[in-house]
Design a protein around this motif. Structure first.
Motif, PDB file in Angstrom:
ATOM      1  N   ASP A 653      -5.413  30.173 -12.767  1.00 22.60           N
ATOM      2  CA  ASP A 653      -5.088  30.235 -11.343  1.00 22.60           C
ATOM      3  C   ASP A 653      -5.742  31.444 -10.673  1.00 22.60           C
ATOM      4  OD1 ASP A 653      -3.659  27.971 -11.645  1.00 22.60           O
ATOM      5  OD2 ASP A 653      -1.671  28.908 -11.601  1.00 22.60           O
ATOM      6  N   THR A 654      -5.756  32.523 -11.420  1.00 16.51           N
ATOM      7  CA  THR A 654      -6.384  33.725 -10.856  1.00 16.51           C
ATOM      8  C   THR A 654      -7.881  33.512 -10.632  1.00 16.51           C
ATOM      9  OG1 THR A 654      -4.751  35.114 -11.974  1.00 16.51           O
ATOM     10  CG2 THR A 654      -6.747  36.192 -11.186  1.00 16.51           C
ATOM     11  N   LEU A 655      -8.535  32.944 -11.613  1.00 15.88           N
ATOM     12  CA  LEU A 655      -9.969  32.666 -11.472  1.00 15.88           C
ATOM     13  C   LEU A 655     -10.227  31.773 -10.260  1.00 15.88           C
ATOM     14  CD1 LEU A 655     -11.089  32.083 -15.173  1.00 15.88           C
ATOM     15  CD2 LEU A 655     -11.828  33.929 -13.648  1.00 15.88           C
ATOM     16  N   ALA A 656      -9.424  30.744 -10.142  1.00 19.86           N
ATOM     17  CA  ALA A 656      -9.612  29.810  -9.032  1.00 19.86           C
ATOM     18  C   ALA A 656      -9.366  30.510  -7.691  1.00 19.86           C
ATOM     19  CB  ALA A 656      -8.668  28.622  -9.180  1.00 19.86           C
ATOM     20  N   TYR A 657      -8.319  31.326  -7.679  1.00 23.33           N
ATOM     21  CA  TYR A 657      -7.980  32.060  -6.461  1.00 23.33           C
ATOM     22  C   TYR A 657      -9.112  33.001  -6.053  1.00 23.33           C
ATOM     23  CZ  TYR A 657      -5.243  35.072  -3.326  1.00 23.33           C
ATOM     24  OH  TYR A 657      -4.781  35.785  -2.258  1.00 23.33           O
ATOM     25  N   LEU A 658      -9.610  33.722  -7.027  1.00 20.48           N
ATOM     26  CA  LEU A 658     -10.679  34.682  -6.747  1.00 20.48           C
ATOM     27  C   LEU A 658     -11.934  33.979  -6.255  1.00 20.48           C
ATOM     28  CD1 LEU A 658     -10.263  37.071  -9.815  1.00 20.48           C
ATOM     29  CD2 LEU A 658      -9.649  37.541  -7.441  1.00 20.48           C
ATOM     30  N   LEU A 659     -12.300  32.918  -6.942  1.00 19.64           N
ATOM     31  CA  LEU A 659     -13.537  32.237  -6.555  1.00 19.64           C
ATOM     32  C   LEU A 659     -13.437  31.653  -5.153  1.00 19.64           C
ATOM     33  CD1 LEU A 659     -16.379  31.267  -7.147  1.00 19.64           C
ATOM     34  CD2 LEU A 659     -15.410  29.189  -8.139  1.00 19.64           C
ATOM     35  N   THR A 660     -12.379  30.920  -4.894  1.00 21.84           N
ATOM     36  CA  THR A 660     -12.302  30.267  -3.582  1.00 21.84           C
ATOM     37  C   THR A 660     -12.256  31.299  -2.452  1.00 21.84           C
ATOM     38  OG1 THR A 660      -9.912  30.081  -3.896  1.00 21.84           O
ATOM     39  CG2 THR A 660     -11.223  28.126  -4.359  1.00 21.84           C
ATOM     40  N   ASN A 661     -11.513  32.354  -2.665  1.00 22.47           N
ATOM     41  CA  ASN A 661     -11.420  33.347  -1.595  1.00 22.47           C
ATOM     42  C   ASN A 661     -12.695  34.167  -1.432  1.00 22.47           C
ATOM     43  OD1 ASN A 661      -8.835  33.075  -0.260  1.00 22.47           O
ATOM     44  ND2 ASN A 661      -7.983  33.422  -2.292  1.00 22.47           N
ATOM     45  N   CYS A 662     -13.359  34.444  -2.530  1.00 23.68           N
ATOM     46  CA  CYS A 662     -14.634  35.151  -2.414  1.00 23.68           C
ATOM     47  C   CYS A 662     -15.650  34.291  -1.662  1.00 23.68           C
ATOM     48  CB  CYS A 662     -15.176  35.528  -3.787  1.00 23.68           C
ATOM     49  SG  CYS A 662     -14.294  36.925  -4.494  1.00 23.68           S
ATOM     50  N   TRP A 678     -19.074  25.536  -2.801  1.00 27.04           N
ATOM     51  CA  TRP A 678     -17.821  24.905  -2.351  1.00 27.04           C
ATOM     52  C   TRP A 678     -17.889  23.386  -2.537  1.00 27.04           C
ATOM     53  CZ3 TRP A 678     -13.208  26.850  -1.153  1.00 27.04           C
ATOM     54  CH2 TRP A 678     -12.295  26.058  -0.430  1.00 27.04           C
ATOM     55  N   SER A 679     -19.051  22.840  -2.216  1.00 27.10           N
ATOM     56  CA  SER A 679     -19.201  21.381  -2.307  1.00 27.10           C
ATOM     57  C   SER A 679     -19.123  20.912  -3.759  1.00 27.10           C
ATOM     58  CB  SER A 679     -20.521  20.936  -1.680  1.00 27.10           C
ATOM     59  OG  SER A 679     -21.596  21.249  -2.543  1.00 27.10           O
ATOM     60  N   ASN A 680     -19.336  21.822  -4.691  1.00 28.91           N
ATOM     61  CA  ASN A 680     -19.279  21.455  -6.106  1.00 28.91           C
ATOM     62  C   ASN A 680     -17.896  21.619  -6.728  1.00 28.91           C
ATOM     63  OD1 ASN A 680     -21.973  20.617  -6.941  1.00 28.91           O
ATOM     64  ND2 ASN A 680     -22.573  22.667  -6.285  1.00 28.91           N
ATOM     65  N   LEU A 681     -16.990  22.238  -5.974  1.00 26.93           N
ATOM     66  CA  LEU A 681     -15.642  22.412  -6.511  1.00 26.93           C
ATOM     67  C   LEU A 681     -14.845  21.131  -6.292  1.00 26.93           C
ATOM     68  CD1 LEU A 681     -14.807  26.001  -5.200  1.00 26.93           C
ATOM     69  CD2 LEU A 681     -15.819  25.331  -7.390  1.00 26.93           C
ATOM     70  N   THR A 682     -14.063  20.773  -7.312  1.00 28.37           N
ATOM     71  CA  THR A 682     -13.310  19.528  -7.189  1.00 28.37           C
ATOM     72  C   THR A 682     -11.940  19.786  -6.584  1.00 28.37           C
ATOM     73  OG1 THR A 682     -12.633  19.853  -9.471  1.00 28.37           O
ATOM     74  CG2 THR A 682     -14.457  18.360  -9.071  1.00 28.37           C
ATOM     75  N   ILE A 683     -11.970  20.359  -5.419  1.00 28.73           N
ATOM     76  CA  ILE A 683     -10.729  20.619  -4.703  1.00 28.73           C
ATOM     77  C   ILE A 683     -10.407  19.374  -3.889  1.00 28.73           C
ATOM     78  CG2 ILE A 683      -9.617  22.029  -2.939  1.00 28.73           C
ATOM     79  CD1 ILE A 683     -11.583  24.257  -3.689  1.00 28.73           C
ATOM     80  N   SER A 684      -9.164  18.912  -4.031  1.00 27.33           N
ATOM     81  CA  SER A 684      -8.813  17.754  -3.223  1.00 27.33           C
ATOM     82  C   SER A 684      -8.501  18.238  -1.821  1.00 27.33           C
ATOM     83  CB  SER A 684      -7.597  17.056  -3.821  1.00 27.33           C
ATOM     84  OG  SER A 684      -6.550  17.977  -3.919  1.00 27.33           O
ATOM     85  N   ASP A 685      -8.702  17.364  -0.851  1.00 29.40           N
ATOM     86  CA  ASP A 685      -8.307  17.712   0.507  1.00 29.40           C
ATOM     87  C   ASP A 685      -9.112  18.833   1.125  1.00 29.40           C
ATOM     88  OD1 ASP A 685      -6.496  16.095   1.429  1.00 29.40           O
ATOM     89  OD2 ASP A 685      -4.763  17.430   1.272  1.00 29.40           O
ATOM     90  N   LYS A 686     -10.306  19.025   0.635  1.00 33.84           N
ATOM     91  CA  LYS A 686     -11.042  20.149   1.214  1.00 33.84           C
ATOM     92  C   LYS A 686     -11.923  19.673   2.352  1.00 33.84           C
ATOM     93  CE  LYS A 686     -15.004  19.838  -1.858  1.00 33.84           C
ATOM     94  NZ  LYS A 686     -15.798  20.444  -2.897  1.00 33.84           N
ATOM     95  N   ASN A 687     -12.204  20.605   3.230  1.00 35.35           N
ATOM     96  CA  ASN A 687     -13.121  20.344   4.323  1.00 35.35           C
ATOM     97  C   ASN A 687     -14.401  21.122   4.032  1.00 35.35           C
ATOM     98  OD1 ASN A 687     -14.141  19.501   6.785  1.00 35.35           O
ATOM     99  ND2 ASN A 687     -12.138  19.731   7.765  1.00 35.35           N
ATOM    100  N   LEU A 688     -15.321  21.122   4.966  1.00 36.64           N
ATOM    101  CA  LEU A 688     -16.460  22.004   4.777  1.00 36.64           C
ATOM    102  C   LEU A 688     -15.943  23.438   4.755  1.00 36.64           C
ATOM    103  CD1 LEU A 688     -19.226  20.541   7.127  1.00 36.64           C
ATOM    104  CD2 LEU A 688     -19.128  20.476   4.626  1.00 36.64           C
ATOM    105  N   LEU A 689     -16.609  24.267   3.956  1.00 40.57           N
ATOM    106  CA  LEU A 689     -16.173  25.662   3.876  1.00 40.57           C
ATOM    107  C   LEU A 689     -16.209  26.325   5.244  1.00 40.57           C
ATOM    108  CD1 LEU A 689     -15.308  28.057   2.156  1.00 40.57           C
ATOM    109  CD2 LEU A 689     -17.716  28.526   1.688  1.00 40.57           C
ATOM    110  N   MET A 690     -17.174  25.954   6.064  1.00 43.07           N
ATOM    111  CA  MET A 690     -17.335  26.614   7.368  1.00 43.07           C
ATOM    112  C   MET A 690     -16.105  26.479   8.266  1.00 43.07           C
ATOM    113  SD  MET A 690     -19.809  24.187   9.703  1.00 43.07           S
ATOM    114  CE  MET A 690     -19.317  24.972  11.231  1.00 43.07           C
ATOM    115  N   VAL A 691     -15.215  25.512   7.952  1.00 43.18           N
ATOM    116  CA  VAL A 691     -13.997  25.406   8.755  1.00 43.18           C
ATOM    117  C   VAL A 691     -12.735  25.616   7.926  1.00 43.18           C
ATOM    118  CG1 VAL A 691     -14.997  23.971  10.573  1.00 43.18           C
ATOM    119  CG2 VAL A 691     -14.025  22.892   8.528  1.00 43.18           C
TER     120      VAL A 691
END
Length: 696
Positions: A653-662, A678-691
């Motif tokens: 969870d920490t790794l995921a938290y750090l990566l997404t927030n960085c 960001w587009s390569n992360l398998t996050i469900s419900d994600k939008n473009l990183l820019m928003v």
RNA sequence: GGGCGCUUAGCUCAGUGGUAGAGCGACUCGUUUACACCGAGUAGGCCGAGGGUUCGAUCCCUUCAGCGCCCACCA
């Protein structure tokens, strides 16, 4: 999970693809942004000239602006950044005129109508090139609102403004001694004159009982008085008297030897004379020197124009000198004066010569009928805006020059004898308006003032002006604080009662590594597109950001881009590692809080709020460096290394938290790379990183 | 003539009233599968000069020098 990503980040394969994604999303247009957005953030671009080509100054300025815009967008603001170009009157006309010369013709041969057609063709073909390059820089501008300073509605705005001033009696036509460029054949403003120190001669000429020095003996033919300082005891007895002195007879043809003749000349007393300089007495040529013109006005002296618009002596200079260029006339008259014994001595001398900002020709001050805008009341508005804090200038030290300039301003000569530009909206007038007259309206006119915006599809029905004026932020090089910002401010104040933006940030000027001005003609320019080719856009942006420290100058070195490139690669591999380290079925979610995670997560939260503050305070280098240090030395070197033999949930969870927030924090600086990861992360419900939501 | 900025490691620059930092470059080690666009280390600075304030200054004040820029009507 994409584990088969290449081991190195490849900007070339990423950038165009990602930019297209952004454009297709429509998120550059504020109305399309997801979620309810009540608060707005509007930034005002400095529109590049249609003659322009992307240079390092643009890269720096627009990167900086995009960093702010992207952060604000992620923070949930309804964000607008409107792109566009400026018709750039005199410079654009010069470019096309040069083209015509190459084709063996000129604008006069072509005629006004055809020439303007050529100008429009030119602007169609090349005018938007620089806007295309915006995409290379990754700028998040709203392409649906692209503006040009000669668009029909913009022309309406210019007309409205002119007539408003005219009705108020602030615009007047008058004969004044103005700066005239003999090559461009137009008046130019004080700000368009560059004074360059050059070697010349100082000629000491006998004027009856006096000797006085001048660098321009040919203007002697237009002298209508001598002037001394009122307190100068040496000359007190002469003040107000008319002297009979010996001069050269200009009615004798050039072929014949010179003769002298007697002329009468008045001596006046004026505070503008420096009694300590030279002999403390000056010749007054009201027609060809701006100071002399003012002295002339104060003492009701006549003004004899002896130089014409082509820089040649006219009939008033007498048959002996008529039709000569000023430089030829100078030689001739010196020879003549020497022959009749009126030259006492000639010294080498360094002095300032005014040259045209656009073509570098020597400026010839001469009397000419021009349109002027009274600055008295507008000056007050511009001062009030800054003094009251409605407009804040950063760094603060620029406030003083701003005020000083306004306090010493003359009326603005707004007419230009050009063909390319906004025509003066008075019947029978052939001249056009100074480019800055229309540029001054940029924040107003681009938002549809004074007309309502015609509701194009998907647009709100209310006008952009009501929705988005005033803007929040503008940034520029120091060079156009007076030319442009001041004028936008008083325009905004006069027409809306509101300043057009709240914050001005004056950024550093990019110099070469040797501290020289970057210039194409000097061969010291660097093309940002070459750097992008070599390092990638994100490396360029990040490298520039780490150099953005609010100083006056910035000596640009490529070292920082090497750093940027390595850093991009590092982040790429951090992402690869995290994706690999997490279990196949790991449920990515964008966690909101660092609670329950390893201590480094809380450290990241600190970094995040620091970065946010830094960007808000224009401390870009600080922000970039703290991210760099955290990501490389805390996250990669320490935490990831230590986590390598751990398989517990907290670590994941920490790794995921750090990566997404960085990724989020870095997105304003390195938008392409972060969006790609960001587009390569398998996050469900994600939008473009820019928003995605900014992590603070 | 007035004003502003800068002067810190070989280069470009951060920085703080109390043992000096980064990137790049240099050097030494390291073929550990995220990354050699890497890792662990090392070297290198009387923080432009003089004076002052202070228990103590690279940081505050002052003078000076060099560089750069802006404004100005020095003939």
């Amino acid at each position: 999970m994409s584990k088969d990503l290449p081991t190195a980040y490849n900007p070339k394969e990423t950038e165009d693809k990602i930019y297209q994604l952004w454009q297709e999303s429509g998120f550059f247009t504020p109305e399309n942004l997801p979620g309810k957005r009540k608060e707005k953030f509007v930034t005002c671009i400095a529109p590049p000239n249609i003659t322009g080509e992307l240079h390092m100054g643009h890269a720096l300025e627009y990167t900086l602006q995009d960093i702010i815009v992207r952060m604000k967008r992620m923070q949930g603001y309804k964000t607008l950044w409107l792109p566009g170009t400026d018709h750039a009157g005199i410079s654009a006309q010069n470019v096309v005129e040069k083209q015509l010369v190459k084709e063996g013709t000129n604008r006069h041969e072509l005629g006004r109508e055809k020439f303007i057609e050529r100008m429009w063709q030119w602007r169609e073909k090349y005018g938007n090139t620089i806007l295309e390059q915006f995409k290379k820089l990754g700028l998040s501008v709203d392409w649906t609102r692209t503006k040009f300073t000669m668009d029909p509605d913009y022309q309406e705005a210019v007309k409205t403004v002119f007539l408003h001033y005219y009705k108020k009696g602030w615009i007047y036509k008058g004969v004044r001694v103005i700066n005239w460029c003999t090559r461009c054949a137009t008046a130019i403003s004080d700000l368009e004159v560059n004074y360059v120190t050059e070697k010349g001669k100082l000629y000491y000429i006998r004027y009856g009982p006096f000797t006085l020095a001048t660098t321009r003996p040919e203007t002697k033919l237009g002298d209508t008085a001598l002037a001394v300082h009122p307190d100068d005891a040496r000359y007190k007895e002469f003040v107000g008297k008319e002297l009979e002195i010996e001069s050269v007879d200009n009615s004798i043809p050039t072929g014949e030897p010179p003769k002298s003749k007697k002329i009468k000349i008045l001596v006046v007393a004026d505070g503008a004379v420096d009694p300590k300089f030279g002999t403390g007495i000056i010749k007054v040529t009201p027609a060809h020197d701006i100071t002399d013109a003012e002295i002339g006005q104060r003492h009701n002296l006549s003004s004899v124009k002896i130089i014409d618009e082509h820089g040649r002596m006219n009939e008033n200079a007498g048959i002996r000198y008529q039709a000569m260029k000023t430089t030829e006339a100078r030689e001739q008259i010196v020879k003549d004066l020497e022959a009749i014994g009126l030259i006492e001595k000639i010294e080498d001398y360094e002095h300032n010569v005014g040259r045209c900002d656009r073509c570098n020709s020597v400026i010839e001050p001469l009397p000419s009928e021009q349109w002027f805008l009274k600055m008295k009341d507008l000056t007050k508005l511009a001062l009030e805006a800054v003094e009251s804090g409605k407009v804040k200038i950063h760094p603060e030290r620029w406030q003083e020059p701003y005020k000083h300039w306004l306090n010493n301003i003359r009326d603005w000569n707004i007419s230009r004898q050009l063909w390319w530009g906004h025509k003066i909206p008075i019947e029978g007038e052939e001249d056009v308006l100074d480019t800055w007259f229309s540029s001054a309206l940029w924040p107003l006119a681009t938002l549809g003032w004074p007309l309502l915006r015609q509701g194009s599809e998907g647009q709100a029905s209310q006008s952009d002006f009501e929705e988005y004026y005033p803007t929040d932020f503008i940034t520029s090089d120091r060079g156009i604080l007076f030319l442009w910002h001041v004028r936008m401010i008083f325009s905004g104040m006069e027409f809306t009662g509101q300043a057009p933006f709240k914050d001005i940030y004056i950024h550093a000027t990019v110099l070469t590594k040797d501290g020289k001005r970057m210039s194409k003609s000097l061969g010291t320019g660097i093309n940002p597109l070459d750097l992008i080719e070599k390092y990638g856009t994100d490396a360029l942006r990040f490298g520039l950001a780490t150099q953005l420290t609010g100083l006056q100058d910035l000596r640009f070195g490529e070292d920082l881009l090497v750093m940027g490139k390595k850093f991009a690669n590092k982040l790429w591999n951090i992402a690869r590692y995290v994706m690999m380290a997490l279990p196949e079925d790991y449920k990515w979610e964008v966690k909101k809080s660092s609670t329950g995670l390893a201590p480094i997560a809380a450290k990241l939260d600190e970094i995040a709020s620091g970065v946010t503050k830094n960007i808000e305070h224009y401390e870009f280098a600080e922000a970039a460096n703290s991210l760099y240090h955290f990501i490389w030395h805390e996250l990669a070197d320490k935490y990831i290394e230590e986590s390598k033999d751990k398989t517990d949930q907290e670590t994941y969870d920490t790794l995921a938290y750090l990566l997404t927030n960085c990724l989020k924090l870095l997105h304003p600086f390195m938008p392409f790379l972060t969006e790609e990861i960001w587009s390569n992360l398998t996050i469900s419900d994600k939008n473009l990183l820019m928003v995605e939501k900014w992590p603070t």
